[in-house]
Design a protein around this motif. Structure first.
Motif, PDB file in Angstrom:
ATOM      1  N   ARG A  72      43.433  92.011  37.743  1.00 36.00           N
ATOM      2  CA  ARG A  72      44.775  91.785  38.276  1.00 36.00           C
ATOM      3  C   ARG A  72      45.154  90.325  38.041  1.00 36.00           C
ATOM      4  O   ARG A  72      44.449  89.421  38.482  1.00 36.00           O
ATOM      5  N   PRO A  73      46.263  90.078  37.348  1.00 36.76           N
ATOM      6  CA  PRO A  73      46.681  88.690  37.126  1.00 36.76           C
ATOM      7  C   PRO A  73      47.315  88.080  38.370  1.00 36.76           C
ATOM      8  O   PRO A  73      47.924  88.797  39.181  1.00 36.76           O
ATOM      9  N   VAL A  74      47.164  86.782  38.516  1.00 38.87           N
ATOM     10  CA  VAL A  74      47.799  86.022  39.585  1.00 38.87           C
ATOM     11  C   VAL A  74      48.446  84.804  38.941  1.00 38.87           C
ATOM     12  O   VAL A  74      47.778  84.056  38.222  1.00 38.87           O
ATOM     13  N   HIS A  75      49.734  84.619  39.175  1.00 39.80           N
ATOM     14  CA  HIS A  75      50.449  83.496  38.569  1.00 39.80           C
ATOM     15  C   HIS A  75      50.825  82.501  39.661  1.00 39.80           C
ATOM     16  O   HIS A  75      51.703  82.761  40.487  1.00 39.80           O
ATOM     17  N   LEU A  76      50.131  81.367  39.663  1.00 39.00           N
ATOM     18  CA  LEU A  76      50.488  80.284  40.559  1.00 39.00           C
ATOM     19  C   LEU A  76      51.495  79.377  39.861  1.00 39.00           C
ATOM     20  O   LEU A  76      51.809  79.565  38.685  1.00 39.00           O
ATOM     21  N   VAL A  79      49.095  77.292  37.241  1.00 41.32           N
ATOM     22  CA  VAL A  79      47.876  77.818  36.644  1.00 41.32           C
ATOM     23  C   VAL A  79      47.826  79.341  36.804  1.00 41.32           C
ATOM     24  O   VAL A  79      48.252  79.876  37.828  1.00 41.32           O
ATOM     25  N   ASP A  80      47.335  80.012  35.774  1.00 43.09           N
ATOM     26  CA  ASP A  80      47.150  81.461  35.827  1.00 43.09           C
ATOM     27  C   ASP A  80      45.716  81.784  36.225  1.00 43.09           C
ATOM     28  O   ASP A  80      44.761  81.163  35.736  1.00 43.09           O
ATOM     29  N   LEU A  81      45.584  82.762  37.097  1.00 43.06           N
ATOM     30  CA  LEU A  81      44.283  83.257  37.516  1.00 43.06           C
ATOM     31  C   LEU A  81      44.190  84.734  37.168  1.00 43.06           C
ATOM     32  O   LEU A  81      45.201  85.390  36.875  1.00 43.06           O
ATOM     33  N   LEU A 112      40.861  83.657  29.612  1.00 44.08           N
ATOM     34  CA  LEU A 112      40.676  84.788  30.515  1.00 44.08           C
ATOM     35  C   LEU A 112      40.292  86.061  29.767  1.00 44.08           C
ATOM     36  O   LEU A 112      39.522  86.874  30.279  1.00 44.08           O
ATOM     37  N   ARG A 113      40.816  86.261  28.574  1.00 44.90           N
ATOM     38  CA  ARG A 113      40.500  87.475  27.812  1.00 44.90           C
ATOM     39  C   ARG A 113      39.053  87.466  27.318  1.00 44.90           C
ATOM     40  O   ARG A 113      38.341  88.461  27.453  1.00 44.90           O
ATOM     41  N   THR A 114      38.645  86.361  26.730  1.00 42.19           N
ATOM     42  CA  THR A 114      37.333  86.323  26.096  1.00 42.19           C
ATOM     43  C   THR A 114      36.187  86.309  27.107  1.00 42.19           C
ATOM     44  O   THR A 114      35.064  86.689  26.769  1.00 42.19           O
ATOM     45  N   PHE A 115      36.435  85.892  28.344  1.00 41.84           N
ATOM     46  CA  PHE A 115      35.363  85.826  29.336  1.00 41.84           C
ATOM     47  C   PHE A 115      35.475  86.930  30.388  1.00 41.84           C
ATOM     48  O   PHE A 115      34.747  86.908  31.378  1.00 41.84           O
ATOM     49  N   VAL A 130      35.517  88.480  41.155  1.00 42.76           N
ATOM     50  CA  VAL A 130      35.474  87.197  40.459  1.00 42.76           C
ATOM     51  C   VAL A 130      36.898  86.760  40.151  1.00 42.76           C
ATOM     52  O   VAL A 130      37.680  87.527  39.578  1.00 42.76           O
ATOM     53  N   CYS A 131      37.231  85.561  40.535  1.00 42.43           N
ATOM     54  CA  CYS A 131      38.550  84.993  40.250  1.00 42.43           C
ATOM     55  C   CYS A 131      38.389  83.992  39.108  1.00 42.43           C
ATOM     56  O   CYS A 131      37.813  82.917  39.291  1.00 42.43           O
ATOM     57  N   MET A 132      38.872  84.367  37.919  1.00 44.81           N
ATOM     58  CA  MET A 132      38.785  83.480  36.762  1.00 44.81           C
ATOM     59  C   MET A 132      39.979  82.533  36.734  1.00 44.81           C
ATOM     60  O   MET A 132      41.094  82.915  37.106  1.00 44.81           O
ATOM     61  N   VAL A 133      39.727  81.321  36.251  1.00 42.32           N
ATOM     62  CA  VAL A 133      40.746  80.279  36.256  1.00 42.32           C
ATOM     63  C   VAL A 133      41.200  79.989  34.825  1.00 42.32           C
ATOM     64  O   VAL A 133      40.400  79.574  33.983  1.00 42.32           O
ATOM     65  N   GLY A 134      42.484  80.185  34.561  1.00 43.25           N
ATOM     66  CA  GLY A 134      43.055  79.857  33.251  1.00 43.25           C
ATOM     67  C   GLY A 134      43.572  78.433  33.248  1.00 43.25           C
ATOM     68  O   GLY A 134      44.773  78.186  33.138  1.00 43.25           O
TER      69      GLY A 134
END
Length: 322
Positions: A72-76, A79-81, A112-115, A130-134
């Motif tokens: 699920r994407p999160v747009h701050l 920064v994108d998470l 975010l895609r590759t990891f 897991v919350c990934m940080v873009g």
């Protein structure tokens, strides 16, 4: 696989091995090709073109999504998470804790895609989302990249996660951020996470140790010179005219328990060992795992036999410290 352990006050050193035949063959084949590509890229990299490296993230669309993956994407604001969780793990809404993950790529490549696959495997092993940080990539300056990580950390706290149930984790340059973000958060008066997990972390911006390391001949992905080109051109403090502050040079007192994993033949082994020693000197409990002849960032590569046990070790450490 055998495991040897040595304890030195607050530092525990564990050795895993021997390396599998698949890993040994893969590193032998890849070393001349990948190092040449990275060397040329580092020579050509300039502020006006380094942003092209971020396009490598689109290669992630070619990867097969792990079974049971949800995202699920999160747009701050800045920064994108992306939330990633396995079907066997708690959702972001139901979980008591979470992993904040910073991907590698020398602050320039990947995303975010590759990891996503790594995040899914880590979620399955830990039972946590897991919350990934873009985070911003080069040519953004290091303090701005760290600020993106702190924004992501604030986001998790604002969602109601207790700080001691959070884990800051990452690989390579993301391993650098796994230390830099808690340090910046603490300086801002925020509570620290419950633990830090770093795979092949880049923690030292001074290249002296890497230039003298015997591993400069066995490293699969990059040379010591390539690393220092990035430091000289991008990881600088504009006010002071020198390298930005690296985690290894910070006041590390008060950090939570740390797990560091690194391959014995990696160039960044010297970074990992220096960071472990300085953590121990600062009284921070640290577990340093030396994995026989593993390539840089090996837990990320799901095709390597050692990737799964390495992530299992991460999960065990997280569960012990949350």
């Amino acid at each position: 696989m055998t495991v040897d352990s040595t304890s030195l006050d607050s530092l525990v050193i564990e050795r895993f091995g021997p390396a599998s035949r698949r890993t040994r063959v893969a590193t032998t084949v890849l070393r001349p090709v990948v190092r040449t590509i990275v060397e040329i890229s580092s020579v050509l990299a300039r502020p006006w073109n380094v942003g092209l490296a971020a396009m490598t993230d689109y290669a992630g669309v070619l990867q097969r999504a792990p079974a049971g993956l949800s995202q699920r994407p999160v747009h701050l604001a800045d920064v994108d998470l992306e939330w990633v969780w396995h079907s066997t793990a708690a959702t972001p809404e139901s979980a008591a804790g979470a992993v904040l993950y910073f991907h590698g790529g020398a602050f320039a490549a990947g995303g975010l895609r590759t990891f996503r696959g790594m995040a899914a495997r880590l979620s399955a092993a830990t039972g946590l989302p897991v919350c990934m940080v873009g985070y911003r990539k080069l040519p953004a300056r290091f303090p701005a990249i760290v600020a993106d990580g702190v924004r992501a950390y604030r986001y998790l706290l604002a969602r109601g996660f207790a700080a001691d149930r959070l884990v800051c984790a990452g690989d390579s340059s993301g391993g650098c951020l796994a230390f830099a973000v808690p340090l910046a958060a603490g300086a801002a008066g925020l509570p620290l996470p419950g633990s830090i997990v770093a795979a092949s972390p880049w923690t030292d911006f001074d290249g002296a140790a890497r230039r003298e390391s015997p591993n400069r001949r066995t490293e699969v992905f990059f040379s010591a010179a390539a690393v220092q080109r990035l430091v000289r051109r991008f990881l600088v403090d504009d006010q002071r005219g020198r390298s930005a502050d690296a985690p290894v040079d910070a006041d590390l007192r008060g950090l939570p328990p740390v797990l560091i994993q690194v391959g014995t033949t990696e160039l960044l082994r010297c970074d990992a060992e220096l960071m472990a020693r300085r953590l121990a000197t600062a009284g921070v409990p640290c577990r340093l795992q030396l994995w026989d002849r593993q390539p840089h960032g090996f837990p990320v590569f799901g095709v390597l036999p050692e990737s799964r046990p390495a992530i299992t070790e991460m999960a065990r450490f997280i569960q012990e410290n949350s």
